[in-house]
Design an enzyme around this catalytic site. Structure first.
Site, PDB file in Angstrom:
ATOM      1  N   HIS A 238      44.330  42.982  35.703  1.00 27.31           N
ATOM      2  CA  HIS A 238      44.239  42.062  36.420  1.00 27.31           C
ATOM      3  C   HIS A 238      43.692  41.120  36.443  1.00 27.31           C
ATOM      4  O   HIS A 238      44.053  39.465  36.538  1.00 27.31           O
ATOM      5  CB  HIS A 238      43.447  42.910  37.610  1.00 27.31           C
ATOM      6  CG  HIS A 238      43.421  44.404  38.242  1.00 27.31           C
ATOM      7  ND1 HIS A 238      44.670  44.536  38.876  1.00 27.31           N
ATOM      8  CD2 HIS A 238      42.781  45.599  37.871  1.00 27.31           C
ATOM      9  CE1 HIS A 238      44.655  46.226  39.170  1.00 27.31           C
ATOM     10  NE2 HIS A 238      44.260  46.201  37.807  1.00 27.31           N
ATOM     11  N   ASP A 239      42.541  40.857  35.850  1.00 27.70           N
ATOM     12  CA  ASP A 239      41.052  39.669  35.489  1.00 27.70           C
ATOM     13  C   ASP A 239      42.432  38.614  34.311  1.00 27.70           C
ATOM     14  O   ASP A 239      42.253  37.210  34.921  1.00 27.70           O
ATOM     15  CB  ASP A 239      40.000  40.094  35.557  1.00 27.70           C
ATOM     16  CG  ASP A 239      40.047  41.221  36.365  1.00 27.70           C
ATOM     17  OD1 ASP A 239      38.671  41.616  36.205  1.00 27.70           O
ATOM     18  OD2 ASP A 239      39.813  40.299  37.400  1.00 27.70           O
TER      19      ASP A 239
END
Ligand code: RIB
Ligand code: CA
Length: 308
Positions: A238-239
């Site tokens: 995700h990040d």
């Protein structure tokens, strides 16, 4: 170089994103602000120090921020990240300092005194929402907010309707979405397409570096939750999508549209309601990233991590 502040709740994927940013010469990391999210603030702050030391960057200024959401009880995610937040690797305790100033004050003072800063929130938006509420003048000072959060066509990951970062502090997310700042979202619709693989994890181990070993260990641990939940092979990174978008804006595509946050319903609390099809005349306040080139993403990420 693009000046950025990373606001984060490490978390294995946050950790990879921080390493990615520190390994990217296009970016100047002006500071890292920590927030309660995946694990409590004390641990997210300790983990940010662990990651900076792993990158051999004890000079990075780390500021501890809010230990709970603006108007909700804190919800954490040890079930995903483990009780330390960086499970998968045994880390020695960090020695680098945490700065004395509160993260919110660092954000306000830096934004008031520095032009062209991009905020990169990777966790609940509590620090950002609090800073905007305390000092509304900073909104016009922020160059852009590029955040990991939300989901629309993809649904949610902490409830059927909401993604974790937005769910934990929907009021803070609402402040950000209504701030008038240029906002770009890297939602689950995008990040669920950026899945790791056994081959990629093996390539990390093959680097034979502390960073490669850590990324492999974290990802191995982080992956088990998503594989069990979605049946997919590989974990969504995700990040790191936030950092990748800054380093190479051609990687991902999306649409400028209206995105609003559900605050009132228990059933859909924290849902990011994206008017992708333009069926309302609500202001187009965010770029909602939805697709991307997975191969190029992982090639860029691997190349940068290999330099540490
Ligand atoms: O929903 C995924 C997000 O929540 C990621 O930022 C992960 O680190 C957690 O904070
Ligand atoms: Ca995070």
């Amino acid at each position: 170089m693009r000046k950025i502040i990373i606001d984060t709740d490490p978390g294995q994927d946050d950790a990879v994103a921080i390493l990615f940013a520190l390994a990217s010469p296009e970016l100047e990391v002006m500071g890292i602000t920590t927030v309660a999210g995946n694990v409590p603030l004390e641990l997210t702050t300790k983990n940010a120090r662990i990651v900076c030391e792993l990158a051999k960057r004890p000079d990075v200024q780390i500021y501890a921020g809010c230990d709970r959401p603006m108007g909700r009880t804190l919800v954490t995610a040890e079930h995903v990240h483990g009780e330390t937040g960086l499970n998968g690797v045994i880390h020695t305790d960090p020695t680098m300092p945490v700065q004395d100033a509160h993260a919110v004050d660092f954000l306000i003072e830096t934004l008031r005194s520095t032009d062209g800063v991009t905020l990169c929130p990777l966790g609940p938006l509590t620090n950002i929402g609090t800073a905007l509420q305390k000092a509304p003048d900073i909104a016009r000072r922020i160059d852009e907010i590029v955040l990991m959060g939300g989901g629309y066509f993809e649904g949610g990951n902490i409830t059927p309707a909401a993604e974790f970062n937005i769910y934990v502090d929907p009021e803070a997310a609402d402040i950000v979405m209504r701030s008038g700042v240029k906002v770009t979202l890297a939602p689950l619709d995008l990040t669920h397409k950026m899945l790791t693989s056994a081959e990629w994890i093996a390539a990390m181990r093959a680097l034979n570096t502390d960073v490669g070993d850590a990324v492999a260990g974290w990802t191995d641990f982080f992956e088990r939750f998503d594989v069990a939940k979605y049946g997919s092979a590989g974990a969504p990174l995700h990040d790191p999508c936030v950092i990748a978008h800054l380093v190479d804006p051609t990687l991902f595509s999306g649409r400028l549209c209206n995105v609003e946050i559900e605050l009132n319903s228990d059933l859909t609390r924290g849902m990011t309601v994206a008017d992708w099809w333009g069926v309302t005349d609500r202001p187009k306040n965010a770029t909602f990233l939805r697709d991307g080139d997975r191969t190029r993403f992982f090639t860029l990420l691997s190349t940068r991590l290999a330099t540490l």
